[in-house]
Motif scaffolding. Structure first.
Motif, PDB file in Angstrom:
ATOM      1  N   PRO A 219       0.787  -1.247   0.000  1.00  0.00           N
ATOM      2  CA  PRO A 219       0.000   0.000   0.000  1.00  0.00           C
ATOM      3  C   PRO A 219       0.812   1.286   0.000  1.00  0.00           C
ATOM      4  CG  PRO A 219      -0.946  -1.583   1.522  1.00  0.00           C
ATOM      5  CD  PRO A 219       0.352  -2.154   1.088  1.00  0.00           C
ATOM      6  N   ALA A 220       1.912   1.339   0.756  1.00  0.00           N
ATOM      7  CA  ALA A 220       2.658   2.589   0.885  1.00  0.00           C
ATOM      8  C   ALA A 220       3.229   3.068  -0.442  1.00  0.00           C
ATOM      9  CB  ALA A 220       3.785   2.425   1.904  1.00  0.00           C
ATOM     10  N   ASP A 221       3.540   2.139  -1.339  1.00  0.00           N
ATOM     11  CA  ASP A 221       4.189   2.538  -2.585  1.00  0.00           C
ATOM     12  C   ASP A 221       3.244   3.207  -3.576  1.00  0.00           C
ATOM     13  OD1 ASP A 221       7.170   1.571  -2.900  1.00  0.00           O
ATOM     14  OD2 ASP A 221       6.146   0.107  -1.659  1.00  0.00           O
ATOM     15  N   VAL A 222       1.945   3.102  -3.353  1.00  0.00           N
ATOM     16  CA  VAL A 222       1.010   3.769  -4.267  1.00  0.00           C
ATOM     17  C   VAL A 222       1.134   5.295  -4.165  1.00  0.00           C
ATOM     18  CG1 VAL A 222      -1.401   4.049  -4.943  1.00  0.00           C
ATOM     19  CG2 VAL A 222      -0.565   1.791  -4.195  1.00  0.00           C
ATOM     20  N   PRO A 223       0.982   5.905  -2.973  1.00  0.00           N
ATOM     21  CA  PRO A 223       1.179   7.358  -2.899  1.00  0.00           C
ATOM     22  C   PRO A 223       2.613   7.778  -3.211  1.00  0.00           C
ATOM     23  CG  PRO A 223       0.902   6.438  -0.697  1.00  0.00           C
ATOM     24  CD  PRO A 223       0.522   5.362  -1.673  1.00  0.00           C
ATOM     25  N   LEU A 224       3.576   6.897  -2.959  1.00  0.00           N
ATOM     26  CA  LEU A 224       4.957   7.227  -3.297  1.00  0.00           C
ATOM     27  C   LEU A 224       5.118   7.500  -4.783  1.00  0.00           C
ATOM     28  CD1 LEU A 224       8.047   7.365  -2.946  1.00  0.00           C
ATOM     29  CD2 LEU A 224       8.071   4.879  -3.117  1.00  0.00           C
ATOM     30  N   LEU A 241       1.758  23.947  -7.985  1.00  0.00           N
ATOM     31  CA  LEU A 241       0.711  23.113  -7.410  1.00  0.00           C
ATOM     32  C   LEU A 241       1.085  21.641  -7.451  1.00  0.00           C
ATOM     33  CD1 LEU A 241      -2.125  23.070  -6.173  1.00  0.00           C
ATOM     34  CD2 LEU A 241      -3.045  22.845  -8.515  1.00  0.00           C
ATOM     35  N   TRP A 242       1.800  21.231  -8.478  1.00  0.00           N
ATOM     36  CA  TRP A 242       2.209  19.839  -8.585  1.00  0.00           C
ATOM     37  C   TRP A 242       3.176  19.469  -7.464  1.00  0.00           C
ATOM     38  CZ3 TRP A 242      -0.552  16.623 -11.248  1.00  0.00           C
ATOM     39  CH2 TRP A 242      -1.229  17.062 -12.387  1.00  0.00           C
ATOM     40  N   GLN A 243       4.078  20.396  -7.112  1.00  0.00           N
ATOM     41  CA  GLN A 243       4.994  20.132  -6.007  1.00  0.00           C
ATOM     42  C   GLN A 243       4.235  20.039  -4.692  1.00  0.00           C
ATOM     43  OE1 GLN A 243       8.485  19.558  -6.180  1.00  0.00           O
ATOM     44  NE2 GLN A 243       7.985  18.821  -4.129  1.00  0.00           N
ATOM     45  N   ALA A 246       2.823  16.667  -4.591  1.00  0.00           N
ATOM     46  CA  ALA A 246       3.907  15.706  -4.361  1.00  0.00           C
ATOM     47  C   ALA A 246       4.274  15.653  -2.883  1.00  0.00           C
ATOM     48  CB  ALA A 246       5.126  16.079  -5.196  1.00  0.00           C
ATOM     49  N   ASP A 247       4.356  16.807  -2.248  1.00  0.00           N
ATOM     50  CA  ASP A 247       4.711  16.855  -0.825  1.00  0.00           C
ATOM     51  C   ASP A 247       3.659  16.178   0.041  1.00  0.00           C
ATOM     52  OD1 ASP A 247       6.955  18.231  -1.567  1.00  0.00           O
ATOM     53  OD2 ASP A 247       6.218  20.196  -0.949  1.00  0.00           O
ATOM     54  N   ARG A 248       2.379  16.444  -0.254  1.00  0.00           N
ATOM     55  CA  ARG A 248       1.314  15.830   0.557  1.00  0.00           C
ATOM     56  C   ARG A 248       1.269  14.313   0.346  1.00  0.00           C
ATOM     57  NH1 ARG A 248       1.867  20.427   1.112  1.00  0.00           N
ATOM     58  NH2 ARG A 248       3.366  19.463   2.527  1.00  0.00           N
ATOM     59  N   LYS A 313      13.743  17.727   5.564  1.00  0.00           N
ATOM     60  CA  LYS A 313      13.802  18.767   4.534  1.00  0.00           C
ATOM     61  C   LYS A 313      12.424  19.365   4.282  1.00  0.00           C
ATOM     62  CE  LYS A 313      17.817  17.073   1.947  1.00  0.00           C
ATOM     63  NZ  LYS A 313      18.306  16.638   0.607  1.00  0.00           N
ATOM     64  N   LEU A 314      11.418  18.500   4.308  1.00  0.00           N
ATOM     65  CA  LEU A 314      10.046  18.960   4.073  1.00  0.00           C
ATOM     66  C   LEU A 314       9.605  19.910   5.180  1.00  0.00           C
ATOM     67  CD1 LEU A 314       7.919  18.437   1.906  1.00  0.00           C
ATOM     68  CD2 LEU A 314       6.990  16.627   3.335  1.00  0.00           C
ATOM     69  N   LEU A 315       9.956  19.593   6.410  1.00  0.00           N
ATOM     70  CA  LEU A 315       9.606  20.451   7.538  1.00  0.00           C
ATOM     71  C   LEU A 315      10.323  21.799   7.471  1.00  0.00           C
ATOM     72  CD1 LEU A 315       9.605  17.831  10.443  1.00  0.00           C
ATOM     73  CD2 LEU A 315       7.622  18.994   9.472  1.00  0.00           C
TER      74      LEU A 315
END
Length: 340
Positions: A219-224, A241-243, A246-248, A313-315
């Motif tokens: 399951p985890a690899d689907v949103p990845l 918006l695409w980025q 991607a982040d979410r 990095k995201l934070l």
């Protein structure tokens, strides 16, 4: 370059031709053809049938020779489907719509197929595994093992098992055909260990724990891979918006990875190592299964450590830059990071 692209295409077409011919040859054997039909009917019933229809599906033990042939057929078919959809539909569409070229195009197409494959197997696993009478609590994974009843599998479960093994066989070959990744060795080790888990658990009655592992790893690899597609699209279109998407999606991936591959899979390792001993004495085959499970666990911990680096990095307000599978040589391509 053009030479690389030509050799890459020839290798894929050559293997595709071998796959098609081998599948046709194997299906001439009546027992193999009959078993493929039984398994696919079981899969269809699991996906669309009622609870009563599922419980009425035929059951039986493994047959090494027959099942090896079925596994080969499934491997060839998945390989053909993977590369056929990729080369005929995905790459031409991405080239036309987004203007992607060379390695950027290969990476985009790879993520599309990975999202489809992981998503499909997640849906199949959810349809099949929870419907088994022994799915929970975990003590049911081991009760009756000594009597040999664990070797008896319903046709939908056998189909899921053989399809899963076939998927990883073709994945091990596909990795060799794609641009080399930074985590090439880890990925190949993951594929080979997974194949080992499927093989040993299928033949030695550890199939209940085997399918639980399967349903947790996908399951985890689907949103990845959806996050990677958003990132590639954003870098090409220059739309922020695409980025954001991607982040979410990466955040969702990290959460699912932690829950399914560390917490829940960790519980599975504990159950296989300790809880199972209440119901039978471990044999060399059982010890092999446990060691393979712990090997997979080490890989999950390694990958999660890298995920944490990305989360930091995201934070800090930076976009997702996943370091787990970036190519060794990006050349002139955009700095798109890749993940398993």
């Amino acid at each position: 370059n053009t030479y690389f692209e030509a050799m890459y295409l020839l290798a894929v077409l050559g293997l595709a031709s071998v796959s098609a011919g081998s599948s046709y040859f194997l299906l001439q054997e009546e027992s193999v053809k009959k078993e493929v039909n039984v398994l696919l009917e079981g899969l269809l019933t699991a996906l669309t049938g009622t609870a009563a229809e599922k419980s009425a599906l035929p059951s039986g033990p493994p047959d090494t020779q027959r099942d090896a042939c079925v596994l080969a057929v499934f491997t060839f078919v998945i390989f053909l489907a993977n590369w056929g959809v990729r080369l005929v539909l995905v790459e031409p569409s991405a080239k036309m719509v987004l203007g992607l070229r060379r390695e950027a195009l290969v990476k985009f197409a790879q993520s599309v197929l990975e999202a489809i494959i992981y998503g499909s197997f997640t849906a199949i696993g959810i349809a099949i595994v929870p419907s088994q009478t022994w799915s929970w609590p975990s003590e049911n994974w081991w009760k009756g093992f000594s009597s040999g009843e664990h070797l008896i599998m319903r046709s939908d479960l056998r189909c899921y098992y053989l399809l899963y093994g076939a998927r990883y066989f073709q994945a091990a070959v596909t990795v060799l055909l794609e641009p080399k990744r930074k985590d090439f060795l880890e990925m190949m080790a993951h594929h080979l260990v997974t194949i080992g888990v499927v093989y040993v658990s299928y033949l030695w009655g550890w199939n209940r724990i085997g399918v639980v592992v399967m349903i947790l790893l996908d399951p985890a690899d689907v949103p990845l891979h959806l996050a990677k597609l958003c990132k590639y699209t954003g870098e090409k279109t220059k739309q922020a918006l695409w980025q954001f998407f991607a982040d979410r999606l990466f955040e969702l991936f990290a959460l699912l990875f932690f829950v399914t591959r560390l917490i829940m899979f960790g519980y599975v390792c504990w159950s296989a190592h300790l809880e199972s001993r209440k119901y039978f004495t471990h044999t060399p085959a059982a010890t092999t299964c446990v060691l393979l499970l712990y090997t997979l666990m080490v890989l999950q911990v390694y990958w999660f450590c890298l995920i944490i680096k990305v989360a930091v990095k995201l934070l800090r307000g930076q976009g997702v830059e996943d370091p787990r599978s970036d190519d060794e040589d990006e050349g002139a391509e955009p700095n798109v990071k890749k993940t398993k």
